[in-house]
Design a protein around this motif. Structure first.
Motif, short mmCIF file in Angstrom:
data_model
loop_
_atom_site.label_atom_id
_atom_site.label_comp_id
_atom_site.label_asym_id
_atom_site.label_seq_id
_atom_site.Cartn_x
_atom_site.Cartn_y
_atom_site.Cartn_z
N GLN A 196 6.72 42.83 -37.32
CA GLN A 196 5.38 43.44 -37.31
C GLN A 196 5.39 44.86 -37.88
OE1 GLN A 196 3.33 43.13 -33.57
NE2 GLN A 196 1.43 42.84 -34.66
N GLU A 197 6.46 45.59 -37.61
CA GLU A 197 6.54 46.95 -38.14
C GLU A 197 6.59 46.95 -39.67
OE1 GLU A 197 9.20 51.02 -37.48
OE2 GLU A 197 9.56 49.22 -36.27
N LYS A 198 7.34 46.01 -40.26
CA LYS A 198 7.38 45.89 -41.71
C LYS A 198 6.02 45.48 -42.27
CE LYS A 198 12.30 44.68 -41.96
NZ LYS A 198 13.28 43.65 -42.38
N ALA A 199 5.30 44.63 -41.51
CA ALA A 199 3.98 44.20 -41.96
C ALA A 199 3.01 45.38 -42.00
CB ALA A 199 3.44 43.10 -41.03
N VAL A 200 3.06 46.22 -40.96
CA VAL A 200 2.19 47.40 -40.93
C VAL A 200 2.52 48.33 -42.08
CG1 VAL A 200 1.65 49.48 -39.61
CG2 VAL A 200 1.77 47.27 -38.45
N GLU A 201 3.79 48.54 -42.36
CA GLU A 201 4.20 49.40 -43.48
C GLU A 201 3.71 48.84 -44.81
OE1 GLU A 201 8.41 49.78 -43.24
OE2 GLU A 201 8.38 51.07 -41.46
N ALA A 202 3.77 47.52 -44.96
CA ALA A 202 3.31 46.89 -46.20
C ALA A 202 1.81 47.08 -46.38
CB ALA A 202 3.67 45.41 -46.20
N ILE A 203 1.04 46.92 -45.30
CA ILE A 203 -0.41 47.10 -45.37
C ILE A 203 -0.76 48.54 -45.73
CG2 ILE A 203 -2.54 47.06 -44.01
CD1 ILE A 203 -1.28 44.75 -42.39
N ILE A 204 -0.09 49.49 -45.11
CA ILE A 204 -0.36 50.91 -45.38
C ILE A 204 -0.03 51.25 -46.84
CG2 ILE A 204 0.33 53.27 -44.81
CD1 ILE A 204 0.82 52.24 -41.93
N LYS A 205 1.12 50.80 -47.31
CA LYS A 205 1.54 51.08 -48.69
C LYS A 205 0.57 50.47 -49.70
CE LYS A 205 5.51 50.61 -51.82
NZ LYS A 205 6.90 50.09 -51.96
N ALA A 206 0.17 49.22 -49.47
CA ALA A 206 -0.76 48.56 -50.38
C ALA A 206 -2.13 49.22 -50.35
CB ALA A 206 -0.88 47.08 -50.01
N THR A 207 -2.59 49.58 -49.16
CA THR A 207 -3.90 50.22 -49.03
C THR A 207 -3.92 51.57 -49.74
OG1 THR A 207 -4.23 49.13 -46.89
CG2 THR A 207 -5.63 51.03 -47.39
N ASP A 208 -2.87 52.35 -49.59
CA ASP A 208 -2.79 53.65 -50.25
C ASP A 208 -2.80 53.49 -51.77
OD1 ASP A 208 -2.25 56.59 -50.18
OD2 ASP A 208 -0.38 55.98 -51.14
N TYR A 209 -2.06 52.52 -52.27
CA TYR A 209 -2.02 52.26 -53.72
C TYR A 209 -3.41 51.89 -54.24
CZ TYR A 209 -0.67 50.05 -58.15
OH TYR A 209 -0.56 49.70 -59.47
N MET A 210 -4.09 50.97 -53.54
CA MET A 210 -5.39 50.49 -54.01
C MET A 210 -6.47 51.55 -53.86
SD MET A 210 -5.38 46.46 -52.83
CE MET A 210 -4.87 46.75 -51.12
N ALA A 211 -6.39 52.37 -52.82
CA ALA A 211 -7.38 53.42 -52.62
C ALA A 211 -7.33 54.44 -53.76
CB ALA A 211 -7.15 54.10 -51.28
N LYS A 212 -6.12 54.81 -54.20
CA LYS A 212 -5.97 55.79 -55.28
C LYS A 212 -6.51 55.25 -56.60
CE LYS A 212 -1.97 58.14 -53.25
NZ LYS A 212 -0.51 58.40 -53.36
N ARG A 213 -6.52 53.95 -56.77
CA ARG A 213 -6.96 53.35 -58.03
C ARG A 213 -8.31 52.65 -57.88
NH1 ARG A 213 -1.87 53.83 -57.35
NH2 ARG A 213 -0.42 54.22 -59.08
N ARG A 214 -8.94 52.84 -56.73
CA ARG A 214 -10.28 52.26 -56.46
C ARG A 214 -10.30 50.76 -56.70
NH1 ARG A 214 -14.83 56.68 -58.49
NH2 ARG A 214 -13.96 58.46 -57.32
#
Length: 275
Positions: free
Chosen positions: A109-127
């Motif tokens: 679960q900890e790896k899943a949370v890290e993956a969600i955060i990393k993906a969200t940050d990437y997509m937010a910066k590129r809209r």
């Protein structure tokens, strides 16, 4: 001897009968587990409890009302549980009904949370617009069936690739179940709340709508502004930064779950000592 043999056979048949009934009930519980039917089943148990209490206390009117609900509720149960009954019949036809159920315990679960955060940050910066819903206690199997089932190991790369514009799976929600990407392009119910800001689009309404009917946590990335939002328990948290998202997901998914697991372990340990 023939009479004794008959009696022994009768006892054995009764034991086999009880074991088979309990096994069927156990498999039926596994079928409805992970769906909204669990909550409906709790409601039925409450009605039965009220019926018993009203009889015990001599509340005739309430007892009569509960009796009518129970009498005519059989048809209602068939209608309400129609998706679950269909799923059970499909599993029976595929021969999966009597197969061993998978273990829901997952340590990633900890790896899943890290993956969600990393993906969200990437997509937010590129809209890049995104909608990610994370299943908790209330099952989301009904909504998973509306999308394309993946059953894939979660990773930031996979989440980013799904939501890239003009790809087959980008339109709709990704549902995370047991730390895996269960499905993409899923349809979520839209909230009908009149208090939602007019500037919010379909993604935010869907995120708020699923949080009103389940206890899931849903992360939204706005395609227009790149802002991150999070919904839970019918509440919308707007303009969340990456650190705030990490704190919220860690608090809700990691800390709370560890607390539950610790309480469960203590209960089991005490049970073993008392046994």
């Amino acid at each position: 001897m023939p009479f004794a043999d008959f009696t022994i056979w009768k006892y054995l048949a009764s034991i086999v009968d009880i074991v088979l009934v309990w096994y069927v009930i156990y498999k039926l519980i596994n079928v409805i587990k992970g769906t909204k039917a669990v909550q409906l089943l709790k409601g039925i148990l409450v009605i039965l409890l009220v019926r018993v209490v009203s009889d015990f206390l001599g509340l005739q009117t309430l007892s009569w009302m509960m009796e009518q609900v129970i009498t005519y509720g059989f048809l209602a149960i068939i209608i309400i549980f129609q998706p679950e009954l269909r799923r059970a019949l499909e599993q029976l036809g595929r021969g999966r009904f009597f197969s061993r159920s998978s273990n829901p315990v997952d340590d990633n679960q900890e790896k899943a949370v890290e993956a969600i955060i990393k993906a969200t940050d990437y997509m937010a910066k590129r809209r890049i617009g995104a909608l990610i819903s994370i299943e908790r206690e209330t099952g989301m199997s009904d909504y998973i069936e509306t999308g394309i089932q993946l059953n894939s190991t979660i990773s930031s790369e996979l989440l980013i690739n799904i939501f890239i514009p003009n790809t087959p799976l980008h339109d709709g929600a990704v549902i995370i179940q047991r730390n895996n990407v269960a499905a993409a392009a899923c349809y979520l119910p839209l909230s009908e709340s009149p208090f939602i800001s007019k500037e919010l689009g379909t993604r935010h309404r869907a995120a708020l709508g699923i949080s009103e009917v389940t206890d899931s946590i849903t992360v939204v990335v706005s395609e227009e502004t790149g802002n991150i939002s999070l919904t839970k328990n019918g509440e919308l948290h707007r303009d969340v930064n990456t650190e705030g998202l990490k704190e919220l997901l860690t608090s809700e998914l990691l800390i709370n779950n560890k607390t539950k697991q610790t309480s469960s372990a203590r209960w089991n340990w005490r049970g073993k000592n008392n046994g």
